[in-house]
Design a protein around this motif. Sequence first.
Motif, PDB file in Angstrom:
ATOM      1  N   PHE A 221       0.861  -1.114   0.177  1.00  0.00           N
ATOM      2  CA  PHE A 221       0.034   0.101  -0.100  1.00  0.00           C
ATOM      3  C   PHE A 221       0.994   1.252   0.048  1.00  0.00           C
ATOM      4  N   LEU A 222       0.687   2.112  -0.937  1.00  0.00           N
ATOM      5  CA  LEU A 222       1.419   3.305  -0.865  1.00  0.00           C
ATOM      6  C   LEU A 222       0.680   4.427  -0.645  1.00  0.00           C
ATOM      7  N   PHE A 223       0.911   5.294   0.294  1.00  0.00           N
ATOM      8  CA  PHE A 223       0.080   6.459   0.642  1.00  0.00           C
ATOM      9  C   PHE A 223       1.083   7.612   0.565  1.00  0.00           C
TER      10      PHE A 223
ATOM     11  N   ILE B  64       3.911  -1.073   3.594  1.00  0.00           N
ATOM     12  CA  ILE B  64       3.397   0.269   3.604  1.00  0.00           C
ATOM     13  C   ILE B  64       4.568   1.172   2.953  1.00  0.00           C
ATOM     14  N   ILE B  65       4.184   2.061   1.901  1.00  0.00           N
ATOM     15  CA  ILE B  65       5.176   2.698   1.387  1.00  0.00           C
ATOM     16  C   ILE B  65       4.735   4.332   1.506  1.00  0.00           C
TER      17      ILE B  65
ATOM     18  N   PRO C  15       2.658  12.723   4.142  1.00  0.00           N
ATOM     19  CA  PRO C  15       2.922  11.540   5.288  1.00  0.00           C
ATOM     20  C   PRO C  15       4.389  10.988   5.621  1.00  0.00           C
ATOM     21  N   ALA C  16       5.035  10.933   4.558  1.00  0.00           N
ATOM     22  CA  ALA C  16       6.218  10.482   4.547  1.00  0.00           C
ATOM     23  C   ALA C  16       7.235  11.392   5.396  1.00  0.00           C
TER      24      ALA C  16
ATOM     25  N   LEU D  56      -2.573   2.352  -4.510  1.00  0.00           N
ATOM     26  CA  LEU D  56      -2.202   3.742  -4.640  1.00  0.00           C
ATOM     27  C   LEU D  56      -2.994   4.738  -4.115  1.00  0.00           C
ATOM     28  N   SER D  57      -2.687   5.375  -3.194  1.00  0.00           N
ATOM     29  CA  SER D  57      -3.534   6.499  -2.630  1.00  0.00           C
ATOM     30  C   SER D  57      -2.776   7.852  -2.276  1.00  0.00           C
ATOM     31  N   GLY D  58      -2.820   8.600  -3.170  1.00  0.00           N
ATOM     32  CA  GLY D  58      -2.023  10.066  -3.030  1.00  0.00           C
ATOM     33  C   GLY D  58      -0.791  10.056  -3.798  1.00  0.00           C
TER      34      GLY D  58
END
Length: 409
Positions: free
Chosen positions: A199-201, A225-226, A231-232, A325-327
């Motif tokens: 899951f990539l946010f 989770i990436i 968020p990062a 993919l979200s964001g």
Amino acid sequence: MNGYNTIDDFKLENKTILLRVDFNLPLNKKTLEIIDTTRIERVLPTIKELINKNSKIVIIAHQGRRGDWDFTDMRKHAEALKKLIGKNVKFIDDIYGIKARTAIKSMKQGDVIMLDNVRKYNNETENKTPEEHAKSELVQNLYPLADYFINDAFAAAHRKQCSLTGFTAVLPSAAGRLMQKELETLSKIVANPEKPSVFLFGGAKFSDLIITIERLLENKTADKIILTGLPANAFLKAEGINLGDKNEEILGKEGTPENYQEIKKLLTKYKDSIYLPLDFAQQTNTSRNEIDISNLPTQYNLFDIGKKTIDSFKNIISDAKTVFLSGPCGVFENPAFMKGTEEIFTHVANLDVFSIVGGGHTVAAVEKLGLENKISHISTGGGALEKFMMGEKLPAVEALKNAKNRNKK
Ligand code: 3PG
Ligand code: MG
């Protein structure tokens, strides 16, 4: 099977249908023109099917929130739908009053009308049960004129609002084709994602994400989770990295000590499952310039992930069977900072994986990159999608299930 009825479960020929859709669209702030009609297009299968059955279709929808600049009537939405179906869609500037009721009563078979923004009705957004909502003026005035209620508003299904749940207590009710497709596709992924699942946010918000990530890892819906985008940055800051004043400022209201504390806990618990950037692209005077995280803080804005990060994230994604993919990964509206989003999204699109994309900005990025036909499922949902992926129940879907059970008794 599904727990709720679908269009296949009823004989809708020549019947009057109240059809709740989510036509909450992005508008141009200056002109209030519609920018993107994706959410309308995605409801077309339901509308066309009902027209072919000669049903009378009464569309109920909302736009924006009371008090917000994009809280408008539904006239432009009716126009846009009319163009897409090549058939007149009459806009009624009333929701359940005499004008609306007279319009419904005078409809002919196959007619489509669109009522005004249902959030103009004061009690629409009250937090009540379907049975309580059924006593509202909205439901009491409209339901006697209709034979069925169909809910195709997946993107609003995380709301308990009157028009989303109230009719299910008094009319035979079904999910529309879009609702059905979203639920069927996403249920499979939540219950049994093909593994490994990544899951990539990214994007610009992170406080709601803390609990989402925790649940996804706890439920084993996500293996990895990436994080990219804001968020990062927030997660790196929680780890004690100084990003520089400009970048810490952007973290804004969400950057509370409590949030950083929660992130820290999450990172300790799931250290090996959460992946953060190794480098960034910053905006110096000469535009894009890459910087390693070991060289932070910086006086410049970090607007994208850097090359080392892109390569490392691509590697992780290459092993996946399911990718969510979200964001976007950076400020992709700016060509100099589109690289991260472009490379990661294109990589996902070209892999033999089941890929899911959700949220307005993410879908816009996918379309800008011309990847829409290479993504397995593009969801119309933002908040609803997130809640569903976390394993939370969606009130509007629960209402459809209860309606089905009630009819069985
Ligand atoms: C959305 O776009 O998120 C849905 O239409 C629900 O709208 P809301 O977030 O204003 O409740
Ligand atoms: Mg929303």
